[in-house]
Design an enzyme around this catalytic site. Structure first.
Site, PDB file in Angstrom:
ATOM      1  N   CYS A 131     -13.615  27.790   3.848  1.00 34.28           N
ATOM      2  CA  CYS A 131     -12.924  26.669   3.200  1.00 34.28           C
ATOM      3  C   CYS A 131     -12.449  25.634   4.220  1.00 34.28           C
ATOM      4  CB  CYS A 131     -11.742  27.183   2.379  1.00 34.28           C
ATOM      5  SG  CYS A 131     -10.850  25.875   1.538  1.00 34.28           S
ATOM      6  N   CYS A 134      -9.067  24.098   3.392  1.00 39.87           N
ATOM      7  CA  CYS A 134      -7.903  24.946   3.723  1.00 39.87           C
ATOM      8  C   CYS A 134      -7.665  25.003   5.236  1.00 39.87           C
ATOM      9  CB  CYS A 134      -8.106  26.389   3.254  1.00 39.87           C
ATOM     10  SG  CYS A 134      -8.877  26.593   1.660  1.00 39.87           S
ATOM     11  N   ASP A 135      -8.735  25.163   5.998  1.00 45.30           N
ATOM     12  CA  ASP A 135      -8.581  25.552   7.404  1.00 45.30           C
ATOM     13  C   ASP A 135      -8.981  24.480   8.421  1.00 45.30           C
ATOM     14  OD1 ASP A 135      -7.692  28.014   6.566  1.00 45.30           O
ATOM     15  OD2 ASP A 135      -9.674  28.920   6.591  1.00 45.30           O
TER      16      ASP A 135
END
Ligand code: NAP
Length: 317
Positions: A131, A134-135
């Site tokens: 992701c 997200c990261d």
């Protein structure tokens, strides 16, 4: 018979549980094989509204669970293997049998993985992730690798250019599957270096167990080499967790549940609703899943209010 059974405890399922519990429906939430869903594998969530400092994914899901419990949601650990939605009473079979007036399917999706050495060992916080949204911000100023050739991979690669110094996009063929506009953007971007006909073979760790490089093979010549990078973003598609439904609900060719209603959460079956990643291959965000869970719960509540007589008749029949 339960008023509402919610399948799944990711953002969609738990938000549906909070709403259904606050509506006094005493929902039964079935946890499945990955309690808390995909966010429990993310170290820090920085894009969920309301947490200016970010929040640990596991903690966020634990908070949602506590919030649902506080209003009367009940939890059962079971994996549903088959369903029967042919009558007004919806039947579900796992280790136990369940009956419900309404069902919300929020079973999520799982990222497709490559199944190569190093992938599992460095997943979640050590370099391997599925992701970018997200990261990505954790890889500021570093070189990263994205694997895949579809819209997800090009979108993730473009997103990562905001943080990374260089993004290697590894694709197993010499033509991207992504839509032309996304492909052109990726090809033209100065920070993206597309490695055509390149197959990742192993994610390599440094002596701290963190990613240091990926060993790849040239699909045409068979030659191998290493690409040094700190992040390894796998974007080769998702697999919706819908096989257990055995075709009871309408899906698209990839198995994602399809809604037949402007709400986006109705299925073709009265009293059965969908929410989250099992019905969404476009946004796939915690907050969009939560929004769908809210909608599904409100729709279930309305449907129950309108169809009380149906179950009184079933009970006496
Ligand atoms: P996808 O279109 O199925 O693409 C998957 C990519 O991964 C393909 O390029 C495929 O290679 C590659 N791949 C699959 N298995 C692999 C393996 N084992 N090793 C190496 N490469 C592998 O999946 P997606 O990109 O997640 O997109 C899914 C759907 O969502 C699509 O309909 C897409 O248009 C949509 N989507 C839309 C948006 C948007 O509109 N903003 C954003 C993301 C996704 P091959 O090409 O060789 O098969």
């Amino acid at each position: 018979m339960e008023n509402v059974i919610i399948l799944g405890t990711g953002c969609a399922g738990l938000t549906a549980a909070i709403y259904a519990a606050r509506a006094n429906l005493e929902p039964l939430v079935i946890e499945g094989s990955q309690p808390g869903g995909q966010l429990t594998t993310t170290s820090e969530v920085e894009n969920f509204p309301g947490f200016p400092e970010g929040i640990d994914g596991f903690l966020l899901m634990d908070n949602l669970r506590k919030q649902a419990k506080r209003f009367g949601a009940r939890f059962e650990s079971d994996v549903i293997e088959s369903v029967d939605f042919s009558g007004p009473v919806k039947k579900l079979k796992g280790a136990k049998n369940y009956e419900a007036k309404t069902v919300i399917v929020a079973t999520g999706a799982r990222p497709r993985l490559l199944d190569i050495p190093g992938e599992k060992e460095m997943y979640g916080g050590k370099g391997v992730t599925t992701c970018a949204t997200c990261d990505g911000a954790f890889y500021r100023g570093m070189d990263v690798v994205v694997v895949g050739g579809g819209d997800s991979a090009t979108e993730e690669a473009l997103f990562l250019t905001r943080f990374a110094s260089k993004v290697y996009l590894l694709h197993r063929r010499d033509e991207l599957r992504a839509s032309k506009i996304m492909a052109d953007r990726a090809i033209e971007h100065e920070k993206i270096d597309i490695q055509w006909s390149t197959i990742p073979e192993e994610v390599l760790a440094d002596d701290q167990g963190m990613m240091r490089a990926v060993r790849v093979q040239d699909a045409k010549t068979g030659q191998t080499r290493e690409i040094e990078a700190k992040g390894f973003f796998i974007a080769i598609g998702h697999i919706p967790n819908t096989a257990f439904l055995g075709g009871a609900l309408k899906t698209d060719d990839e198995g994602y549940l399809v809604s037949d209603h402007e709400s986006g959460v109705h299925t073709g079956i009265e009293g059965v609703y969908v929410a989250g990643d099992c019905a969404d291959h476009v946004y796939r965000q915690a907050i969009t899943a939560a929004g769908m869970g809210c909608r599904a719960s409100i729709e279930a509540e309305r449907w129950l209010a309108e169809h009380e007589g149906l179950f009184a008749a079933t009970a006496t029949a």
